[in-house]
Motif scaffolding. Structure first.
Motif, PDB file in Angstrom:
ATOM      1  N   ASN A 123      37.574  29.241  36.450  1.00  0.00           N
ATOM      2  CA  ASN A 123      36.690  28.672  37.789  1.00  0.00           C
ATOM      3  C   ASN A 123      37.492  28.741  38.965  1.00  0.00           C
ATOM      4  O   ASN A 123      36.938  28.204  39.945  1.00  0.00           O
ATOM      5  N   GLN A 166      38.284  30.318  42.384  1.00  0.00           N
ATOM      6  CA  GLN A 166      37.704  31.315  43.226  1.00  0.00           C
ATOM      7  C   GLN A 166      38.714  31.321  44.718  1.00  0.00           C
ATOM      8  O   GLN A 166      39.295  30.279  44.973  1.00  0.00           O
ATOM      9  N   GLN A 167      38.494  32.639  45.318  1.00  0.00           N
ATOM     10  CA  GLN A 167      39.125  32.811  46.473  1.00  0.00           C
ATOM     11  C   GLN A 167      38.229  32.553  47.572  1.00  0.00           C
ATOM     12  O   GLN A 167      37.117  33.005  47.742  1.00  0.00           O
ATOM     13  N   LYS A 196      42.578  28.941  47.696  1.00  0.00           N
ATOM     14  CA  LYS A 196      41.959  29.091  46.193  1.00  0.00           C
ATOM     15  C   LYS A 196      41.552  27.741  46.142  1.00  0.00           C
ATOM     16  O   LYS A 196      42.198  26.938  46.283  1.00  0.00           O
ATOM     17  N   TYR A 249      39.292  25.515  42.593  1.00  0.00           N
ATOM     18  CA  TYR A 249      38.483  25.655  41.251  1.00  0.00           C
ATOM     19  C   TYR A 249      37.187  25.234  41.704  1.00  0.00           C
ATOM     20  O   TYR A 249      36.945  24.136  42.475  1.00  0.00           O
TER      21      TYR A 249
END
Length: 168
Positions: free
Chosen positions: A144, A146-147, A152, A154
């Motif tokens: 889950n 993501q950048q 980053k 979740y």
């Protein structure tokens, strides 16, 4: 009692005054470190973010008929403590976004504070909608992560969230 997806809450005049006072106290404590390191939506000013966030926490507590912590102690890290505890003892971190299609986002690093669940409240001060929840284990998972532009997080979409929360 179950809190259901789509349940709305509007802060009344007294509640709005409480949230405004909390936001003012936090803003006067000098939160530049927070703004530079942790704030995801860089377009929103800190006062509006506080109004939205604290308002979402109060709305969630009202919907669950549980106490709301309105303390604003100087130098206390408000962003690393539990937002609410349900009657069944489960701890909750309440997240807010103003975007109707918004997602539940937990910034990387925040997983160190273990809570039982995360709740998503969508809306802008003083109007909110309960938009689902996820357990710690459901969202804090490498798949889950993501950048984003600055960090980053979740992420789970509203479609991936649980739609009913047992609050007793």
């Amino acid at each position: 009692m179950k809190l259901k997806y789509g349940t709305e809450y509007k802060l009344n005049t007294e509640e709005q005054e409480l949230i405004t006072n909390m936001s003012n106290k936090i803003c006067n404590q000098g939160r530049t470190y927070f703004k530079s390191k942790y704030k995801i939506d860089r377009k929103m000013d800190l006062n509006q973010m506080n109004l939205n966030g604290f308002g979402a926490e109060l709305a969630f507590c009202k919907l669950c008929n549980i106490p709301f912590d309105n303390t604003t102690n100087q130098y206390e890290n408000h962003f690393n403590k539990v937002d609410a505890t349900l009657k069944n003892g489960k701890t909750v971190d309440i997240k807010n976004t103003i975007y109707k299609t918004g997602k539940l986002l937990i910034r990387q690093g925040k997983e160190k504070m273990k809570v039982d669940l995360y709740a998503l409240m969508i809306g802008e001060y003083p109007n909110y909608v309960f938009s689902g929840w996820a357990s710690y284990d459901d969202i804090i998972n490498h798949k889950n992560l993501q950048q984003f532009k600055y960090s980053k997080s979740y992420v789970l979409t509203q479609e991936q969230l649980n739609k009913e929360l047992d609050v007793d």
